[in-house]
Design a protein around this motif. Structure first.
Motif, mmCIF file in Angstrom:
data_model
loop_
_atom_site.group_PDB
_atom_site.id
_atom_site.type_symbol
_atom_site.label_atom_id
_atom_site.label_comp_id
_atom_site.label_asym_id
_atom_site.label_seq_id
_atom_site.Cartn_x
_atom_site.Cartn_y
_atom_site.Cartn_z
ATOM 1 N N GLU A 283 25.037 -4.540 -5.034
ATOM 2 C CA GLU A 283 24.478 -3.240 -5.354
ATOM 3 C C GLU A 283 23.444 -2.880 -4.289
ATOM 4 O OE1 GLU A 283 25.226 -1.141 -7.722
ATOM 5 O OE2 GLU A 283 26.772 -2.429 -8.626
ATOM 6 N N PRO A 284 23.511 -1.657 -3.713
ATOM 7 C CA PRO A 284 22.540 -1.293 -2.666
ATOM 8 C C PRO A 284 21.124 -1.222 -3.221
ATOM 9 C CG PRO A 284 23.835 0.614 -3.296
ATOM 10 C CD PRO A 284 24.459 -0.553 -3.992
ATOM 11 N N ILE A 285 20.163 -1.602 -2.396
ATOM 12 C CA ILE A 285 18.757 -1.527 -2.770
ATOM 13 C C ILE A 285 18.291 -0.081 -2.614
ATOM 14 C CG2 ILE A 285 16.438 -2.351 -2.260
ATOM 15 C CD1 ILE A 285 18.316 -4.449 -3.484
ATOM 16 N N THR A 286 17.748 0.464 -3.682
ATOM 17 C CA THR A 286 17.240 1.845 -3.625
ATOM 18 C C THR A 286 15.981 1.888 -2.765
ATOM 19 O OG1 THR A 286 18.122 2.267 -5.832
ATOM 20 C CG2 THR A 286 16.441 3.790 -4.995
ATOM 21 N N GLN A 287 15.991 2.796 -1.783
ATOM 22 C CA GLN A 287 14.864 2.906 -0.867
ATOM 23 C C GLN A 287 14.185 4.262 -1.043
ATOM 24 O OE1 GLN A 287 15.521 1.658 3.161
ATOM 25 N NE2 GLN A 287 17.166 0.249 2.606
ATOM 26 N N ASP A 288 12.866 4.252 -0.882
ATOM 27 C CA ASP A 288 12.066 5.458 -0.946
ATOM 28 C C ASP A 288 10.848 5.259 -0.064
ATOM 29 O OD1 ASP A 288 10.497 3.733 -2.452
ATOM 30 O OD2 ASP A 288 11.175 4.569 -4.366
ATOM 31 N N LYS A 289 9.859 6.102 -0.199
ATOM 32 C CA LYS A 289 8.704 5.947 0.690
ATOM 33 C C LYS A 289 7.885 4.701 0.344
ATOM 34 C CE LYS A 289 5.124 8.722 -1.629
ATOM 35 N NZ LYS A 289 4.149 9.810 -1.427
ATOM 36 N N ARG A 290 8.104 4.103 -0.845
ATOM 37 C CA ARG A 290 7.409 2.851 -1.193
ATOM 38 C C ARG A 290 8.167 1.633 -0.686
ATOM 39 N NH1 ARG A 290 7.364 -0.945 -5.324
ATOM 40 N NH2 ARG A 290 9.164 0.033 -6.294
ATOM 41 N N VAL A 291 9.499 1.628 -0.797
ATOM 42 C CA VAL A 291 10.339 0.502 -0.384
ATOM 43 C C VAL A 291 11.318 1.020 0.652
ATOM 44 C CG1 VAL A 291 11.935 -1.283 -1.120
ATOM 45 C CG2 VAL A 291 10.124 -0.517 -2.679
ATOM 46 N N SER A 292 11.294 0.455 1.869
ATOM 47 C CA SER A 292 12.207 0.933 2.904
ATOM 48 C C SER A 292 12.442 -0.170 3.922
ATOM 49 C CB SER A 292 11.632 2.179 3.604
ATOM 50 O OG SER A 292 10.409 1.867 4.240
ATOM 51 N N GLN A 293 13.550 -0.007 4.679
ATOM 52 C CA GLN A 293 13.944 -0.965 5.708
ATOM 53 C C GLN A 293 13.418 -0.498 7.045
ATOM 54 O OE1 GLN A 293 18.176 -2.009 5.888
ATOM 55 N NE2 GLN A 293 18.059 -1.948 8.115
ATOM 56 N N GLY A 294 12.815 -1.401 7.802
ATOM 57 C CA GLY A 294 12.322 -1.080 9.128
ATOM 58 C C GLY A 294 13.423 -1.154 10.163
ATOM 59 N N HIS A 295 13.088 -0.660 11.369
ATOM 60 C CA HIS A 295 14.071 -0.661 12.453
ATOM 61 C C HIS A 295 14.483 -2.075 12.839
ATOM 62 C CE1 HIS A 295 16.286 0.822 15.826
ATOM 63 N NE2 HIS A 295 15.569 0.116 16.695
ATOM 64 N N ASN A 296 13.601 -3.070 12.631
ATOM 65 C CA ASN A 296 13.926 -4.459 12.967
ATOM 66 C C ASN A 296 14.743 -5.153 11.888
ATOM 67 O OD1 ASN A 296 12.041 -4.638 10.965
ATOM 68 N ND2 ASN A 296 10.535 -5.825 12.127
ATOM 69 N N GLY A 297 15.050 -4.448 10.784
ATOM 70 C CA GLY A 297 15.873 -5.015 9.732
ATOM 71 C C GLY A 297 15.102 -5.573 8.566
ATOM 72 N N ASP A 298 13.765 -5.714 8.670
ATOM 73 C CA ASP A 298 12.974 -6.249 7.564
ATOM 74 C C ASP A 298 12.829 -5.199 6.473
ATOM 75 O OD1 ASP A 298 12.767 -8.478 9.090
ATOM 76 O OD2 ASP A 298 10.689 -8.105 9.746
ATOM 77 N N LEU A 299 12.630 -5.683 5.230
ATOM 78 C CA LEU A 299 12.444 -4.810 4.084
ATOM 79 C C LEU A 299 10.963 -4.810 3.720
ATOM 80 C CD1 LEU A 299 14.031 -3.036 2.075
ATOM 81 C CD2 LEU A 299 14.100 -5.010 0.537
ATOM 82 N N TYR A 300 10.349 -3.610 3.712
ATOM 83 C CA TYR A 300 8.908 -3.472 3.521
ATOM 84 C C TYR A 300 8.638 -2.843 2.148
ATOM 85 C CZ TYR A 300 8.419 -4.344 8.536
ATOM 86 O OH TYR A 300 8.462 -4.904 9.787
ATOM 87 N N PHE A 301 7.685 -3.461 1.403
ATOM 88 C CA PHE A 301 7.174 -2.909 0.150
ATOM 89 C C PHE A 301 5.726 -2.481 0.404
ATOM 90 C CE2 PHE A 301 10.567 -5.718 -0.974
ATOM 91 C CZ PHE A 301 11.150 -5.231 -2.138
ATOM 92 N N SER A 302 5.456 -1.174 0.336
ATOM 93 C CA SER A 302 4.070 -0.727 0.504
ATOM 94 C C SER A 302 3.194 -1.266 -0.618
ATOM 95 C CB SER A 302 4.004 0.805 0.535
ATOM 96 O OG SER A 302 4.649 1.293 1.690
#
Length: 1277
Positions: A283-302
Motif C-alpha cells: 500500500e502506498p504511503i500517503t504523503q503530505d506536507k508533514r510526511v514526504s520523500q526527499g530527493h535522496n530517497g529518505d522519508l521525512y516526518f516533520s
C-alpha cells in the motif's frame, strides 16, 4: 577573386543585406547584368568590416572614427574598380586579391588591411549542393557521419549490444573502430560483427559471454579516398541493478511530535533507480506536507503522530533496464505518547497537537543541515533545491532569491513546496536562494549559493565547405563554456600538427583559412572543444568541385500569370565555378535586367508588373569557364478574376429566404470555381441551401445561419473574395436565473436575467404562474411588462402556492419559457368574490338544476373551498332552502312545472364566507304545451308563397317558455298529371308570441297540406287541424341540356330538353338569337315553338359571324328562366373563302378527278413493277455507302416490303388544303434524291432510289411541305 556563394535554390530570390538602416543592397555580390563586381560599404564596428550600399563612399561610421583611413581605402577600391572595368574580368583572381592587399598596405595603417582581409575572406562562402539526387550521386564527397550512439551509452545486459555509426560519402566510406584509444580488431572477436554498408557494431551474446567485458570507450572512423570522419567517443556501460543488502531493522522508537528520518540508502545502480515508499502489504504511503520523500530517497516526518504507527514503511527501488523492483526490509514505528487513545474524531480537530498534548516548537531544518549550503549545476540542466523542516505545527516552506525574483517561466514548486525546480538553467540563474520555514512558533531560513558552470556549447559550429578550384574559404569552430573550453583541430582523424604541411592552409586559433584551393585540398577536418565538464566534436569536410553549368528545373515550362501582378520566373542552375546567368525574351539578343525586370542571385527573373506585351518565351543561359546551359519558360498572361457584384449585408427574420449575390468576371480560358465560406470555414450546402453560379440562396433562415459569408471566386491562378454579414432576427432566448425577493402577504418581487434578444429587441415580458392545488401543471398568464424591465412587483392572491416563469417577446415571436422559480405560498383569507354565471334551469319537468362557474385557485383564498346554494320560489316569501356543495352544480327536485325561483350561490372556505351574493332568477323544468293554435287561416299570395294567421294559445297552456309557433307543411301532389313530387315534410318557424306569418319558397301549381304547433323548451305541443291549399301556375324553370352544334359552315343545330320544373302547363318555347362578330352585333331574331318541339336548325347568313342564343319556356303566367349558349368559333377564314370560292366550282371538281385518276395509274404501275422484279439493284446508283443498319442482300439489292409502298398512309389534310408529312417512314418522298422527287407527265418517277434518310433528317423537315404527288395536286388549288 571569383564569387563562391552557391546559387540555384528554386524559387528563392534572396538578397544579402548588412545591418543598417540605409544599406539594403550591401554585399549583393556580382550583378548578372554588370561586371558582377561587389560594391564595398564601409561600416566599421569592433572586429567587423561590413560592405556598404555604395562603393563610391565610405559609411558614416568609418567617416567619423577613421576619416583619413576610410578615404584612402575608398581610393584603393576605386582604382581597382577602374582596372577591373578596363580588363573586362568576371571576378578577382588570387593575383588581383594580392594587388588589392598590396595597395592597401602602401596607403593604409595595419588595421585597415586586417579588416580588408576579413572582408575578402567573408566572400568565400561555400557552394550549396542541390538536393537533386542525380547531382548528388555524381559528385564526389568526403565522408559525413549521419548517425551515432549517444556519448554515454548504457545497455541492457540481457540484450545484444548495438553501437551505432552510419556515414555517407561518394565513394561510400569504409569503417573501423578504436576501443580505449586503440585499434579494435573486429575480425579477431567472433561475437563482434559490423552491419553491411554501415559501421554499426553488433556484439552477440547468444552463444555466451559477459557484457561487462566489453565496457569501455569506443570511437568510429568513416573513411574514403577524400578523407576520414570521426564519431564521438562513446562510453559503453552495462546497466546494473544490484541486490539490497540483507539487514535486520529494529523497531524505531520515537516520541509523538518529534521529527524522524527513515533512510533508504538504495544500492548503487546504473542508471540510478527510482525510489518510492510503500508498506509491506504494497500500500502506498500517503504523503503530505508533514510526511514526504526527499530527493535522496529518505522519508521525512516533520513531526510523528500516533497514527503513523498503524503501518510499516518499506523503501522500494525500481531499476529501468531490468524492469525489476527491489524492496528493503520494512521499518516498524513505535510512537511514545502521553495520550494513548487514538481517537479518530480528533483527526479533524482544528488544533490536533494541543488536543493530543503534543508540545509546540519552532521549525528546524532536517535537510540540508545548517543555515547555508552551496550547489553547482551545469548550464541547460535542471536545478533542484530542497528544504525539509521539522516543527510543531508542521512548518510551511517559502522560496526567495536574493536581489531578484524567481524566474516565473522556469520555476515550479514540488513536494508540497519543499523543493524548487528551475528548468534549463542559464548563467543568470546563479546567485543566492533561500528557503523560509515558518509556523506559529517562529521561522528559520537556509541560504543556498548556486553556481552555474557550463560544458562546451556551440557558438559557431564548423560547416562543410564546397569550393571551386582556386577559391578561398574558411572553417570556424567557436564554442563557449565555463571554464572556457580549449580548441583542437584534426584532419582526417589526426592532429593537425602531425599532418603533412599545406601551404594553402593557415590556422588562426579557432579558424582555418584556405587560399587558392585545389583538387588535392579535399579532406575532413575535426574540431574538438573541451573543458572539465565535457567536450564537443564536429566534422566538416572541404571538397573542391569542377562542374559545368546544369539546369535543375524541367525544360520548356509553361507559366500562366495574372495581368498586373508581380511574378517571378525561376531558373535554378548549378555549376562550379558558379556560372553567370542571363535572360532573353523571344530569342532577342538584349539581356533582361533593369526597369520592369530584376534578376536575383539564384537566377530568378522578376517582372514587377505583368502586362499583355510581356507574354512570350523567355530563355535563361548559365555560363562558366567549363561551358553553358540554357532553358526556356513560356509566359502566358491571363485576365484577373474579379467579383463585380458582391454580396451585401442583410438582416432577415427567422424562417424567411435570403439570397446572397456573387457575380464574377474571369478569364474564359481558366476554369472558374465559386465556393462559399461561413465564418471563414467551408460552408456545408445542406438541403436548405441552393448554390448557383452567381448566388447563394438560404431557405428557412435559422439562428445558426447568422455569420459572415465569403464568396470565393478562384481559378488555378488567382482568386477574389467578397464578404457579407447575415444578421438573423430570431426569437429571444429564454430568461434565466429567476429570483423572488421582497416577500409580502399579497405581493412579491420577481427578478430575472434577460436572454439574448437574437438581434431583435425584446418588446414585452409575459409572467406566468402555476399553482399545485386546483390545476397543477397548468400555466396561466399573470401580467405583462415592457421589455426594458427585468424586475417587477407581482400582486398575489391569498392561499396560492405560486411558481413563476417568464417568457420574452419580440417582433419575431416568443421565447421558450424560463425555468420555473422557487415556490411561494401566500397566507389564506375569506373569499372576496362569489362564483359567476349562476343559472337555474330545469332538465326535467319536475326539477331545477342550479349551475355556476367554479372559482379558480387565485379566487379561492383558502383551503376547503365550497359553495352555499340557496333557493326559494319567487314572490312567495317562503324561507330559503340551502345546501353546501363542493362541486359546480346542484339539482332541486319535486318542483312544479316552470315556476320562477330566486337563487343565491355564496363561496366559503376555512377562513370564512365570501360577500353576500346577488339573487338570480331561475325556472324549474318545462312540460310539453297542452294546446294548439286555433282558427288557422291561409291566404295564397302568389305561386310560391302563402300568408298564415292563427289564434294564440293561452300562456298557462304553454307550460314553459314559449319559443315559437311552427308550421309543418308538405307537397301532396302536382296539378300536372304523371309528375312525381317529393312529400318530404318541411317547416317554417315564427319566433315569439305572434299571430301571423308567411311561408315562402313553395312549388307552383301544386297541392299542399299544413299543420301548426306551439314550441317551448321541452318540445312541440299538439298539432292543429290540417289545412289544404293549392298554389297557382308559375313561370317554368330553364330548359335542360341546351346544346348548340355546328355540323357544317351553313347550319347550326339546336337541341334541348323540357324544364325540370314546368310549374304549370307549358304552352311553348321562345328562342331569341343574334349574330355577332367581335363587338359588332346584328339584328335579333325571335322564334316561337310548340311545347313538344325540342330541336331547331338555323341557317347561317354568313360563314364568319357567330350566334348567341337564349331559350326559355312559357306557361300562361309568362316566360321562365332562359338558357343561353353561343355557337362555336368558325375555322380559318382563308379556308372558308377557298371552300366557298373554289370548291364549289365545276372546273375544280373535274380537275381533281383527273389528277386522282393519274395518281391511281401511277400506283398500279409501281405495284406491277415490284411484283415482276421483286428486288431493285441500286448499289451502283447510290450516292452514299450503305450503313450497317440498312437491310440488304448479298448481291447489293434492297428488299422493299409492302409497308414501303404506302405513300399516303401517313398524311393528313389541313384546313388550307396542304398535306402535312408525319413521322412515318412510309412516304415515297423518303426514296427521292434529296427529297425533291417529281413525276413526269406519264406518271414515271424522276430521280433514283436512294438509301432512306435518317429519322433525324426526317424530323428536321416536318415543318416543310412534303413533295408528294398529292401535295402537288393540292398546291394547284
Amino acid at each position: 577573386m571569383r564569387r563562391l556563394a552557391a546559387r540555384g535554390a528554386a524559387g528563392d530570390a534572396r538578397e544579402v543585406a548588412a545591418p543598417g538602416a540605409d544599406i539594403w543592397d550591401c554585399a549583393r555580390g556580382w550583378s548578372p547584368s554588370s561586371s558582377r563586381l561587389t560594391d564595398l560599404c564601409a561600416l566599421w564596428q569592433p572586429g567587423v568590416f561590413l560592405p556598404s550600399a555604395d562603393g563610391s563612399r565610405a559609411s558614416a561610421g568609418v567617416g567619423k572614427s577613421r576619416p583619413n583611413e576610410a578615404e584612402k581605402l575608398s581610393t584603393v577600391w576605386k582604382a581597382h574598380i577602374e582596372r577591373h572595368k578596363a580588363s573586362g574580368a568576371r571576378g578577382l583572381g588570387s593575383g588581383e586579391q594580392g594587388l588589392v592587399l598590396r595597395m592597401a598596405r602602401q596607403q593604409a595603417p595595419p588595421w585597415v588591411h586586417i579588416a580588408l582581409i576579413l572582408f575578402l575572406l567573408s566572400l568565400g562562402g561555400a557552394i550549396e549542393i542541390p538536393m537533386d539526387p542525380s547531382i548528388q550521386n555524381e559528385l564526389t564527397q568526403p565522408p559525413t557521419i549521419t548517425k551515432q550512439s549517444v556519448k554515454d551509452h548504457i545497455v541492457d545486459p540481457r540484450d545484444n549490444i548495438l553501437i551505432e555509426c552510419e556515414a555517407k560519402g561518394n565513394p561510400a566510406p569504409s569503417f573501423h573502430w578504436t576501443r580505449n584509444s586503440r585499434f579494435f580488431n573486429i575480425a579477431k572477436d567472433p561475437r563482434v560483427s559490423m552491419r553491411r554498408r554501415s559501421g554499426t557494431l553488433v556484439i552477440d551474446f547468444r552463444s555466451g559471454g559477459r557484457p561487462e567485458e566489453y565496457e569501455g570507450e569506443y570511437q568510429c572512423f568513416a573513411r574514403n579516398k577524400f578523407g576520414t570522419a570521426l564519431s564521438n567517443r562513446i562510453r559503453l556501460q552495462v546497466s546494473k541493478s544490484p541486490l539490497w543488502p540483507k539487514e535486520n531493522l529494529d523497531p524505531v522508537v520515537v516520541q509523538e511530535g518529534a521529527p524522524l528520518t527513515l533512510q533508504c540508502n538504495p544500492p548503487p545502480g546504473l542508471p540510478s533507480p527510482v525510489i518510492f515508499w510503500m508498506s509491506s502489504s504494497m500500500e502506498p504511503i500517503t504523503q503530505d506536507k508533514r510526511v514526504s520523500q526527499g530527493h535522496n530517497g529518505d522519508l521525512y516526518f516533520s513531526n510523528v503522530m500516533l497514527q503513523d504507527m498503524q503501518t510499516d514503511y518499506s523503501c522500494n527501488a525500481r531499476f529501468h533496464f531490468t524492469h525489476t523492483i527491489q524492496q528493503k526490509n520494512p521499518f516498524t514505528l513505535k510512537v511514545l505518547t502521553n495520550n494513548p487513545y487514538n481517537d479518530s474524531s480528533l483527526r479533524n480537530h482544528p488544533d490536533i497537537y494541543s488536543a493530543r498534548g503534543v508540545a509546540e516548537r519552532t521549525p528546524s531544518f532536517m535537510y540540508p543541515q545548517g543555515t547555508s549550503s552551496s550547489q553547482m549545476v551545469l548550464r541547460g540542466m535542471d536545478l533542484l533545491l530542497e528544504c525539509i523542516a521539522s516543527g510543531v505545527p508542521t512548518p510551511d516552506i517559502a522560496w526567495y532569491k536574493k536581489g531578484g525574483d524567481l524566474p516565473s517561466n522556469k520555476a515550479k514548486f514540488e513536494n508540497f513546496n519543499k523543493a524548487l525546480r528551475i528548468t534549463n538553467v542559464s548563467e543568470e540563474d546563479s546567485g543566492e536562494y533561500f528557503c523560509l520555514a515558518s509556523n506559529k512558533m517562529g521561522s528559520i531560513r537556509h541560504t543556498i549559493s548556486v553556481r552555474v558552470k557550463a560544458a562546451p556549447y556551440w557558438l559557431d559550429e564548423p560547416k562543410n565547405l564546397i569550393l571551386a578550384p582556386g577559391e578561398d574559404g574558411r572553417l570556424v569552430c567557436r564554442a563557449n563554456g565555463n571554464p572556457k573550453p580549449t580548441v583542437q583541430w584534426m584532419v582526417n582523424g589526426e592532429p593537425l600538427q602531425s599532418a603533412p604541411p599545406n601551404p594553402n592552409r593557415e590556422v588562426a586559433g579557432d579558424t582555418i583559412i584556405f587560399r587558392d584551393t585545389q583538387i588535392s585540398s579535399r579532406a575532413v577536418y575535426q574540431c574538438n572543444t573541451s573543458n572539465e565538464h565535457g567536450y564537443l566534436l564536429a566534422n566538416a569536410f572541404v571538397s573542391v568541385l569542377d562542374v559545368p553549368p546544369r539546369m535543375l528545373s524541367a525544360r520548356n515550362q509553361l507559366i500562366r500569370v495574372i495581368l498586373y501582378n508581380r511574378t517571378r520566373l525561376d531558373c535554378p542552375f548549378f555549376g562550379s565555378p558558379i556560372p553567370t546567368l542571363r535572360w532573353f525574351k523571344n530569342g532577342q539578343g538584349s539581356n533582361l535586367d533593369g526597369g520592369n525586370y530584376h534578376v536575383y542571385e539564384n537566377g530568378s527573373l522578376e517582372i514587377k508588373m505583368i502586362r499583355k506585351e510581356d507574354q512570350g518565351i523567355y530563355t535563361c543561359v548559365a555560363t562558366n569557364i567549363l561551358g553553358k546551359a540554357e532553358n526556356q519558360v513560356r509566359l502566358e498572361v491571363k485576365d484577373p478574376t474579379r467579383i463585380y457584384r458582391m454580396p451585401e449585408d442583410q438582416v432577415a427574420k427567422r424562417g424567411t429566404t435570403v439570397q446572397l449575390e456573387c457575380r464574377v468576371k474571369h478569364d474564359p480560358s481558366l476554369k472558374l470555381t465559386v465556393s462559399w465560406l461561413k465564418d471563414d470555414e467551408p460552408l456545408y450546402i445542406g438541403n436548405r441551401m441552393k448554390k448557383e453560379d452567381d448566388s447563394l440562396t438560404i431557405f428557412g433562415v435559422a439562428e445558426r445561419d447568422q455569420g459572415s459569408y465569403t464568396c470565393m471566386a478562384s481559378t488555378e491562378l488567382d482568386q477574389d473574395l467578397a464578404k457579407a454579414y447575415l444578421t438573423v432576427l430570431g426569437r429571444p432566448d429564454r430568461p434565466r436565473d429567476l429570483e423572488l425577493t421582497d416577500l409580502a402577504e399579497r405581493s412579491v418581487r420577481l427578478t430575472w436575467i434577460p436572454g439574448d434578444d437574437n438581434n431583435s429587441p425584446i418588446t414585452d415580458y409575459v409572467v406566468q404562474f402555476e399553482e399545485d392545488q386546483f390545476q397543477p401543471g397548468v400555466w396561466h398568464d399573470h401580467s405583462r411588462f415592457p421589455g426594458s424591465v427585468n424586475s417587477a412587483v407581482l400582486h398575489l392572491s391569498p392561499y396560492v402556492n405560486y411558481q413563476f416563469r417568464v417568457i420574452a417577446v419580440n417582433e419575431v415571436g416568443s421565447s421558450h419559457p424560463s425555468l420555473p422559480s422557487e415556490r411561494y405560498r401566500t397566507s389564506g383569507a375569506p373569499p372576496e368574490s362569489n362564483p359567476s354565471d349562476v343559472k337555474g334551469e330545469g332538465t326535467r319537468k319536475n326539477n331545477m338544476e342550479i349551475t355556476w362557474t367554479p372559482m379558480n385557485a387565485t379566487s379561492a383564498f383558502g383551503p376547503n373551498l365550497r359553495y352555499i346554494v340557496k333557493w326559494r320560489r319567487r314572490e312567495t316569501r317562503e324561507t330559503w332552502n340551502n345546501v353546501t356543495v363542493w362541486g359546480s352544480r346542484y339539482v332541486v327536485g319535486q318542483t312544479p312545472v316552470y315556476v320562477p325561483y330566486e337563487i343565491r350561490v355564496q363561496a366559503e372556505n376555512d377562513f370564512g364566507k365570501g360577500p353576500e351574493p346577488d339573487t338570480i332568477i331561475g325556472y324549474s323544468g318545462e312540460d310539453y304545451p297542452r294546446a294548439a293554435p286555433t282558427e288557422v287561416k291561409i291566404r295564397v299570395l302568389n305561386s310560391t308563397a302563402i300568408s298564415l294567421q292563427w289564434n294564440r294559445v293561452y300562456s298557462d297552456t304553454v307550460q314553459g317558455q314559449l319559443r315559437e309557433y311552427r308550421a309543418y307543411y308538405w307537397r301532396e301532389s302536382s296539378l300536372l298529371k304523371n309528375l312525381w313530387v317529393s312529400q318530404k315534410r318541411q317547416q317554417a318557424s315564427f319566433p315569439g308570441d305572434r299571430p301571423r306569418g308567411v311561408v315562402a319558397r313553395l312549388f307552383p301549381y301544386s297541392n299542399y297540406k299544413l299543420e301548426m304547433v306551439v314550441v317551448n323548451g321541452r318540445g312541440d305541443g299538439p298539432r292543429s287541424e290540417t289545412k289544404e291549399f293549392t298554389t297557382p301556375e308559375g313561370v317554368p324553370s330553364a330548359p335542360r341540356r341546351f346544346r348548340v352544334r355546328q355540323p357544317n359552315l351553313e347550319t347550326i343545330n339546336l337541341e334541348w330538353d323540357h324544364p325540370e320544373h314546368p310549374n304549370g302547363i307549358l304552352i311553348g318555347y321562345i328562342l331569341r338569337y343574334v349574330p355577332f362578330n367581335g363587338t359588332k352585333l346584328g339584328k335579333q331574331m325571335v322564334e316561337n315553338f310548340s311545347p313538344n318541339q325540342t330541336k331547331f336548325s338555323v341557317q347561317r347568313a354568313d360563314p364568319v359571324s357567330r350566334y348567341r342564343f337564349s331559350l326559355s319556356a312559357r306557361t300562361q303566367v309568362g316566360s321562365g328562366e332562359a338558357a343561353t349558349e353561343e355557337s362555336p368559333a368558325p375555322p380559318n377564314e382563308a379556308y372558308t373563302n377557298n371552300q366557298a370560292d373554289i370548291a364549289t366550282q365545276g372546273w375544280f371538281i373535274g380537275l381533281m378527278c383527273a389528277i386522282a385518276l393519274l395518281v391511281l395509274i401511277l400506283l398500279i404501275v409501281c405495284f406491277i413493277k415490284r411484283s415482276r422484279g421483286g428486288k431493285y439493284p441500286v448499289r451502283e446508283k447510290k450516292d452514299v455507302p450503305l450503313g450497317p443498319e440498312d437491310p440488304k442482300e448479298e448481291d447489293g439489292s434492297f428488299d422493299y416490303s409492302d409497308e414501303d409502298n404506302k405513300p399516303l398512309q401517313g398524311s393528313q389534310t389541313s384546313l388550307d388544303g396542304t398535306i402535312k408529312q408525319q413521322e412515318s417512314d412510309d412516304s415515297l418522298v423518303d426514296y427521292g434524291e434529296g427529297g425533291e422527287g417529281q413525276f413526269n407527265e406519264d406518271g414515271s418517277f424522276i430521280g433514283q432510289y436512294t438509301v432512306k434518310k435518317d429519322k433525324e433528317e426526317t424530323e428536321g423537315n416536318e415543318s416543310s411541305e412534303a413533295t408528294s404527288p398529292v401535295n402537288a395536286i393540292y398546291s394547284l388549288a
